[in-house]
Write a protein that holds these residues in place. Structure first.
Motif, PDB file in Angstrom:
ATOM      1  N   ASN A 606      23.661  16.951  23.515  1.00  0.00           N
ATOM      2  CA  ASN A 606      23.178  17.158  22.161  1.00  0.00           C
ATOM      3  C   ASN A 606      21.891  16.386  21.857  1.00  0.00           C
ATOM      4  O   ASN A 606      21.272  16.615  20.831  1.00  0.00           O
ATOM      5  N   ASN A 607      21.522  15.446  22.701  1.00  0.00           N
ATOM      6  CA  ASN A 607      20.358  14.607  22.441  1.00  0.00           C
ATOM      7  C   ASN A 607      19.142  15.190  23.149  1.00  0.00           C
ATOM      8  O   ASN A 607      19.042  15.127  24.364  1.00  0.00           O
ATOM      9  N   VAL A 608      18.243  15.774  22.379  1.00  0.00           N
ATOM     10  CA  VAL A 608      17.067  16.422  22.945  1.00  0.00           C
ATOM     11  C   VAL A 608      15.872  16.082  22.062  1.00  0.00           C
ATOM     12  O   VAL A 608      15.988  15.365  21.075  1.00  0.00           O
ATOM     13  N   GLN A 609      14.724  16.608  22.438  1.00  0.00           N
ATOM     14  CA  GLN A 609      13.569  16.542  21.556  1.00  0.00           C
ATOM     15  C   GLN A 609      13.348  17.912  20.939  1.00  0.00           C
ATOM     16  O   GLN A 609      13.435  18.934  21.612  1.00  0.00           O
ATOM     17  N   GLU A 610      13.107  17.914  19.654  1.00  0.00           N
ATOM     18  CA  GLU A 610      12.725  19.131  18.962  1.00  0.00           C
ATOM     19  C   GLU A 610      11.194  19.136  18.921  1.00  0.00           C
ATOM     20  O   GLU A 610      10.576  18.152  18.499  1.00  0.00           O
ATOM     21  N   PHE A 611      10.601  20.226  19.373  1.00  0.00           N
ATOM     22  CA  PHE A 611       9.151  20.335  19.353  1.00  0.00           C
ATOM     23  C   PHE A 611       8.709  21.156  18.150  1.00  0.00           C
ATOM     24  O   PHE A 611       9.273  22.211  17.864  1.00  0.00           O
ATOM     25  N   LEU A 612       7.704  20.665  17.442  1.00  0.00           N
ATOM     26  CA  LEU A 612       7.016  21.466  16.445  1.00  0.00           C
ATOM     27  C   LEU A 612       5.652  21.832  17.017  1.00  0.00           C
ATOM     28  O   LEU A 612       4.824  20.954  17.272  1.00  0.00           O
ATOM     29  N   PHE A 613       5.451  23.106  17.279  1.00  0.00           N
ATOM     30  CA  PHE A 613       4.167  23.598  17.778  1.00  0.00           C
ATOM     31  C   PHE A 613       3.341  24.054  16.573  1.00  0.00           C
ATOM     32  O   PHE A 613       3.771  24.941  15.838  1.00  0.00           O
ATOM     33  N   ILE A 614       2.196  23.422  16.369  1.00  0.00           N
ATOM     34  CA  ILE A 614       1.324  23.774  15.249  1.00  0.00           C
ATOM     35  C   ILE A 614       0.069  24.403  15.824  1.00  0.00           C
ATOM     36  O   ILE A 614      -0.647  23.776  16.619  1.00  0.00           O
ATOM     37  N   SER A 615      -0.213  25.627  15.453  1.00  0.00           N
ATOM     38  CA  SER A 615      -1.386  26.313  16.002  1.00  0.00           C
ATOM     39  C   SER A 615      -2.186  26.937  14.872  1.00  0.00           C
ATOM     40  O   SER A 615      -1.643  27.491  13.925  1.00  0.00           O
ATOM     41  N   TYR A 616      -3.504  26.827  15.019  1.00  0.00           N
ATOM     42  CA  TYR A 616      -4.394  27.286  13.950  1.00  0.00           C
ATOM     43  C   TYR A 616      -5.771  27.620  14.513  1.00  0.00           C
ATOM     44  O   TYR A 616      -6.070  27.312  15.653  1.00  0.00           O
TER      45      TYR A 616
END
Length: 616
Positions: A606-616
């Motif tokens: 259950n222990n992971v990294q959540e990635f937020l991909f921001i593209s513009y």
């Protein structure tokens, strides 16, 4: 792109750690300890200041930028022989033309031991021959590509303090990779630079980092994991990273630890007022798998750097992200392929005014004249008592008689919430109550749960002055809208787990749809129905689906949530986004999922990294 020179202490192996920590947007890129320039070549910034105090090194980059064909012509004449190496090494580069000097430096770099730049007290290059069988001395295509990137940069030979004082401005990103504080396992500074970087120099650099931060610059700094570094940068965020060394003669000394120091100015974000925070907290908490309740601050931090008015939440799920954007005054289009999800959003995102009174809610509990007893018969002794099943049938039947569409969805949202809160773990993948842990939600009656849920949903209804909309469509559908920002939180594909929301929530999804147009699988113990087809349930189609979505919304700001233990990988996701967007940034967030997805759940699943991909 990879660097054109081998460089001891280069940051190629740390790029996957450095790039996600970069700011989502910045003005100029500044790197005053350039060396091999691994980060610069990898991100290819539009506006850059690159510098180094080593004039021979700077000459290489200047000549490659301005006279790459001449450098290639001279470099192609060199051969990998020991005799030519030592003969060339004897030549004083200052006696050569700039092009010839650049070719000489590149030749020695490609053929010397480990690409190590080392000079004696006279300033003469003295690294020995590398004994490589077939090194690539002249890669013309690589050099020409580097030339195009370098032409966009201002290249300076000078002291880092002078360069930063002259060029660093508010909003710039400054990457500092100075000579490291010596750690006995991998030697001293003489391996890295002509002039040693003493403790006083390290302290001066730390003071400069503070000045840059106070000036409004975004600063990332790498160094060794040494107590002096922690002393100097203790007020900033410090991450320790395992690394490999390639220059030590001892095999045991080729492992080490670097640190990445993050010194950013106070966030220049749209401030979240107390009133907005209070409103966000009114959204009824869910136990919905994949809900981004805990990541709202991270998502808003990423989004608030941009100017935007309309948001499409393409996979709304629990609806909490849509609601968060509504609270921040944005016009929200909230979509999900599950009817229960769109029910939540219609009740609390699209709905600006309507509530369900207490008396109206109590009337829905009337179980007189129940017609079909569908739940009571179909799901007998599976999830709830006969009494609760009868009450569910009564409420669902009475909801159909409500004329106002918003009152209907408020009542259905409350019924769904009541049913999930009365289920241990809130899911319907098992029968009975073997996970009953005695919590209050499991002790109080379904009637009380329903009435409390009506109050909670009513409390979340407010008007943000925008015409918000809810859709219940496949994400690949054409919505005929042009949102400023699109947030995507799709089902996460992993070969070790499934992403079938319908399997976990089939009972409440059936409630929301009144079991219309679904095929209950009577042979199954849980009486589930067939899951909806989704391209994100298979590897190949998941990649294709992302590509189609990124293409469809290439004119919008894109923020994508995805997990580190799923496919596409971080690198693959960046590659997909970069086909359509010029800038792609990644924010890693340490995260713990409430649901496991493998049989090895008792350890680390259950222990992971959540990635937020921001593209513009």
């Amino acid at each position: 792109m990879k660097p054109i020179m081998k460089w001891a202490g280069g940051k190629s192996q740390l790029l996957k750690e450095i790039i996600p920590r970069m700011p989502a947007s910045y003005k100029k890129y500044i790197e005053p300890f350039f060396g091999g320039g691994a980060l610069f070549f990898a991100i290819n910034p539009e506006h850059a200041i690159i510098s180094d105090s080593n004039p021979e090194l700077i000459n290489v980059y200047t000549e490659v930028a301005n006279h790459v064909d001449e450098v290639i012509e001279k470099l192609s004449l060199y051969k990998n022989t020991k005799e030519l190496f030592y003969e060339t090494r004897k030549i004083d580069w200052n006696t050569l033309s700039p092009v010839e000097a650049a070719a000489r430096t590149l030749f020695l770099n490609k053929t010397c031991f480990n690409g190590l730049y080392r000079v004696n007290k006279k300033g003469e290059f003295n690294t020995p021959y590398g004994r490589y069988k077939n090194p690539t001395i002249c890669n013309a295509d690589h050099l020409r590509e580097a030339s195009e990137i370098l032409q966009k940069a201002t290249i300076i030979c000078g002291d880092y303090i002078d360069v930063l004082e002259q060029y660093a401005e508010k909003g710039d990103f400054v990457f500092l990779d100075p000579p490291y504080v010596p750690v006995s396992e991998y030697g001293d500074f003489k391996r890295y630079t002509k002039e040693q970087f003493y403790e006083k120099d390290q302290r001066n650099l730390a003071e400069e980092v503070v000045r840059l931060r106070d000036r409004g610059c975004y600063v990332l700094l790498t160094n060794s994991n040494h107590e002096l570094v922690h002393e100097l940068y203790g007020d900033f965020n410090i991450d320790v990273i395992k690394t490999k060394r390639s220059i030590s003669s001892k095999g045991s000394a080729r492992k080490g630890e670097d640190v990445i120091v993050k010194a950013y100015p106070e966030k220049n974000l749209i401030k979240t007022s107390d009133a907005v925070l209070e409103q966000i907290q009114r959204y009824p908490a869910t136990r919905f798998m994949g809900s981004k309740q805990k990541l709202l601050d991270n998502i808003w931090d990423a989004a608030s750097k941009f100017q935007f008015n309309t948001v499409l939440d393409l996979f709304s799920g629990s609806g909490v992200v849509s609601y968060m954007f509504k609270c921040h005054g944005k016009q929200v289009i909230s979509n999900d392929y599950m009817t229960m999800s769109s029910t939540f959003s219609k009740a609390m995102v699209e709905n600006n005014h309507i509530t369900l009174s207490e008396s109206e809610a109590i009337e829905l509990l009337n179980d007189q004249g129940i017609e079909d007893h569908f739940v009571e018969k179909t799901f007998k002794e599976l999830y709830f008592s006969d009494e609760d099943n009868r009450l569910i049938d009564a409420i669902r039947q009475n909801i159909k008689k409500i004329d106002d569409e918003y009152k209907r969805v408020i009542a259905m949202s409350a019924l769904i919430r009541a049913c999930t809160k009365k289920r241990p773990r809130g899911i319907f993948t098992y029968t009975g109550s073997r996970y009953d842990d005695g919590r209050r939600d499991l002790k109080i009656s379904l009637k009380q749960q329903f009435l409390e849920a009506v109050v909670a949903v009513n409390d979340a209804v407010f008007d943000n002055g925008k015409n918000n909309k809810t859709c219940c469509q496949d994400a690949m559908s054409n919505f005929n809208i042009h949102p400023d920002l699109v947030y995507m939180d799709p089902p996460y594909y992993s070969p070790l787990s499934d992403n079938e929301y319908v399997r976990r929530y089939h009972f409440v999804e059936g409630l929301a749809r009144d079991w219309k147009n679904v095929e209950i699988q009577e042979h199954t113990k849980t009486k589930k129905f067939k899951s909806y087809p989704t391209p994100f349930s298979k590897k190949d189609s998941a990649y294709s689906a992302f590509d189609q979505l990124f293409d469809k919304y290439k004119d919008s700001i894109l923020i994508v949530s995805y997990s580190s233990n799923c496919l596409p990988t971080q690198e693959e996701m960046i590659g997909l986004l970069r086909q359509y967007k010029k800038n792609v940034e990644v924010i890693p967030v340490d995260y713990t999922y409430g649901f496991g997805n493998q049989k090895s759940a008792k350890t680390h699943r259950n222990n992971v990294q959540e990635f937020l991909f921001i593209s513009y």
